[in-house]
Write a protein that holds these residues in place. Structure first.
Motif, PDB file in Angstrom:
ATOM      1  N   ASP A 113       0.867  -1.175   0.000  1.00 20.40           N
ATOM      2  CA  ASP A 113       0.000   0.000   0.000  1.00 20.40           C
ATOM      3  C   ASP A 113       0.908   1.231   0.000  1.00 20.40           C
ATOM      4  O   ASP A 113       1.654   1.454   0.963  1.00 20.40           O
ATOM      5  CB  ASP A 113      -0.880  -0.015   1.251  1.00 20.40           C
ATOM      6  CG  ASP A 113      -1.767   1.213   1.374  1.00 20.40           C
ATOM      7  OD1 ASP A 113      -1.593   2.174   0.603  1.00 20.40           O
ATOM      8  OD2 ASP A 113      -2.638   1.222   2.257  1.00 20.40           O
ATOM      9  N   PRO A 114       0.859   2.040  -1.065  1.00 18.42           N
ATOM     10  CA  PRO A 114       1.796   3.169  -1.142  1.00 18.42           C
ATOM     11  C   PRO A 114       1.630   4.208  -0.046  1.00 18.42           C
ATOM     12  O   PRO A 114       2.529   5.022   0.169  1.00 18.42           O
ATOM     13  CB  PRO A 114       1.502   3.765  -2.526  1.00 18.42           C
ATOM     14  CG  PRO A 114       0.150   3.270  -2.893  1.00 18.42           C
ATOM     15  CD  PRO A 114       0.019   1.929  -2.253  1.00 18.42           C
ATOM     16  N   THR A 115       0.499   4.204   0.663  1.00 20.09           N
ATOM     17  CA  THR A 115       0.328   5.165   1.752  1.00 20.09           C
ATOM     18  C   THR A 115       1.073   4.729   3.012  1.00 20.09           C
ATOM     19  O   THR A 115       1.255   5.543   3.924  1.00 20.09           O
ATOM     20  CB  THR A 115      -1.160   5.367   2.084  1.00 20.09           C
ATOM     21  OG1 THR A 115      -1.708   4.142   2.573  1.00 20.09           O
ATOM     22  CG2 THR A 115      -1.932   5.819   0.863  1.00 20.09           C
ATOM     23  N   ASN A 216      -2.151   3.016 -10.228  1.00 19.00           N
ATOM     24  CA  ASN A 216      -2.133   1.849  -9.355  1.00 19.00           C
ATOM     25  C   ASN A 216      -0.766   1.741  -8.677  1.00 19.00           C
ATOM     26  O   ASN A 216       0.222   2.308  -9.162  1.00 19.00           O
ATOM     27  CB  ASN A 216      -2.418   0.594 -10.170  1.00 19.00           C
ATOM     28  CG  ASN A 216      -3.830   0.580 -10.715  1.00 19.00           C
ATOM     29  OD1 ASN A 216      -4.796   0.617  -9.963  1.00 19.00           O
ATOM     30  ND2 ASN A 216      -3.956   0.544 -12.034  1.00 19.00           N
ATOM     31  N   PRO A 217      -0.671   1.013  -7.578  1.00 19.59           N
ATOM     32  CA  PRO A 217       0.613   0.931  -6.870  1.00 19.59           C
ATOM     33  C   PRO A 217       1.774   0.461  -7.755  1.00 19.59           C
ATOM     34  O   PRO A 217       2.882   0.980  -7.632  1.00 19.59           O
ATOM     35  CB  PRO A 217       0.327  -0.069  -5.743  1.00 19.59           C
ATOM     36  CG  PRO A 217      -1.133   0.068  -5.483  1.00 19.59           C
ATOM     37  CD  PRO A 217      -1.758   0.329  -6.831  1.00 19.59           C
ATOM     38  N   GLY A 236       1.264  13.243  -2.385  1.00 21.88           N
ATOM     39  CA  GLY A 236      -0.117  13.131  -2.818  1.00 21.88           C
ATOM     40  C   GLY A 236      -0.960  14.262  -2.279  1.00 21.88           C
ATOM     41  O   GLY A 236      -0.477  15.385  -2.084  1.00 21.88           O
ATOM     42  N   GLU A 242       1.824   9.699  -1.952  1.00 17.93           N
ATOM     43  CA  GLU A 242       1.159   9.454  -3.218  1.00 17.93           C
ATOM     44  C   GLU A 242       0.270   8.211  -3.145  1.00 17.93           C
ATOM     45  O   GLU A 242       0.586   7.248  -2.442  1.00 17.93           O
ATOM     46  CB  GLU A 242       2.200   9.270  -4.333  1.00 17.93           C
ATOM     47  CG  GLU A 242       3.101   8.055  -4.220  1.00 17.93           C
ATOM     48  CD  GLU A 242       4.331   8.257  -3.345  1.00 17.93           C
ATOM     49  OE1 GLU A 242       5.242   7.406  -3.425  1.00 17.93           O
ATOM     50  OE2 GLU A 242       4.389   9.245  -2.586  1.00 17.93           O
ATOM     51  N   ASP A 243      -0.840   8.268  -3.858  1.00 16.46           N
ATOM     52  CA  ASP A 243      -1.719   7.110  -3.970  1.00 16.46           C
ATOM     53  C   ASP A 243      -2.560   7.285  -5.223  1.00 16.46           C
ATOM     54  O   ASP A 243      -2.254   8.128  -6.076  1.00 16.46           O
ATOM     55  CB  ASP A 243      -2.584   6.915  -2.716  1.00 16.46           C
ATOM     56  CG  ASP A 243      -3.506   8.096  -2.408  1.00 16.46           C
ATOM     57  OD1 ASP A 243      -3.729   8.936  -3.309  1.00 16.46           O
ATOM     58  OD2 ASP A 243      -4.008   8.182  -1.279  1.00 16.46           O
ATOM     59  N   GLY A 244      -3.627   6.513  -5.347  1.00 13.50           N
ATOM     60  CA  GLY A 244      -4.426   6.563  -6.553  1.00 13.50           C
ATOM     61  C   GLY A 244      -5.140   7.880  -6.778  1.00 13.50           C
ATOM     62  O   GLY A 244      -5.532   8.195  -7.908  1.00 13.50           O
TER      63      GLY A 244
END
Length: 270
Positions: A113-115, A216-217, A236, A242-244
């Motif tokens: 999960d990029p967060t 997407n990740p 982000g 950053e995320d979707g």
């Protein structure tokens, strides 16, 4: 414990193997295997073959690690590390013979999960140009072994900005609204068709900034690390990771100049 540099070298070796396969399949003739979110969101048989190659090589090299791939989903590991893989980033370019596509492999600590994850290493390989971008956390990033650095001191009116568009027509129309606002404030805008290559272009000074919604990740896991290790700020919405919903990347001063406009538009997008 394996160092980030050793993980980077594993990513590079496997990405180069997958890039060779993808390029050969392109020369053999592209075969569309399926579509995903829309008729324009395609999967080629080469995507699946390349991901199978990457997964198999990683299982052999790092059997305790997890895997999270665009085409085949994820498997949990026991080491706390997960490999995040896009076997062909820029599949539409690939299908049309446009030489801007890449194999992207990153390894992250924590959940995929990029967060929340911490990216340790990554590689992005463009089979057509031969460019091999690589990064290891705290050790900088390179293109074909040469150190990278983002462009510093670029004022907003002189900034060359990269972006991308979604597969859904309605999303693209909204993204185009922001392009219409931004294009008069910057030097120009580029749409290359591969988020991984856009982020590496930023790291190499071929772009001054990059933003996109809807990633997407696996689209940005490796490229974002390459950009960060070259001196970019990557983030982000609302100062978060950053995320979707949004990825924005640039040298720190340019990031601060772009951020208010980007936040205003994308922060209101629900």
């Amino acid at each position: 414990m394996t160092s980030s540099a050793e993980l980077r070298d594993i990513a590079v070796t496997i990405a180069k193997r997958a890039a060779t396969l993808a390029q050969q399949r392109r020369r053999d003739g592209v075969e569309i295997a399926a579509s995903k979110s829309s008729v324009s969101d395609i999967v080629t048989r080469a995507d699946r073959e390349a991901e199978d190659l990457i997964r198999g090589a990683l299982v052999a090299a790092r059997p305790a690690d997890g895997f999270f791939g665009e085409e085949s989903g994820g498997d949990a590991g026991t080491s706390g590390l997960t490999w995040v893989v896009d076997p062909i980033d820029g599949t539409v370019n690939y299908a049309y013979g446009i030489p801007a596509y890449a194999v992207s492999i990153a390894v992250v600590e924590g959940d995929p999960d990029p967060t929340t994850w911490r990216t340790l290493a990554g590689a992005v390989v463009n089979p057509e140009s031969g460019d091999v971008f690589a990064a290891a956390a705290g050790r900088g990033s390179t293109r074909n072994g040469q150190a990278l650095r983002v462009n510093e001191g670029v004022e907003l009116p002189l900034a060359l900005v990269g972006t991308g568009f979604g597969y859904d027509a309605g999303v693209r129309r909204r993204q185009a609204e922001f392009v219409a606002r931004l294009i008069g404030e910057v030097r120009d805008i580029r749409r290359i068709g591969s988020a991984a290559l856009d982020l590496c272009a930023l790291a190499a000074g071929r772009l001054d900034a990059y933003y996109e919604r809807g990633l997407n990740p696996w689209d940005h896991a490796a490229g974002a690390l390459v950009a960060r290790e070259a001196g970019a700020r990557v983030g982000g919405l609302d100062g978060g990771p950053e995320d979707g919903r949004l990825l924005l990347a640039a040298a720190p001063a340019l990031y601060e100049a772009l951020e208010p406009m980007v936040q205003e538009f994308f922060g209101a997008w629900e």
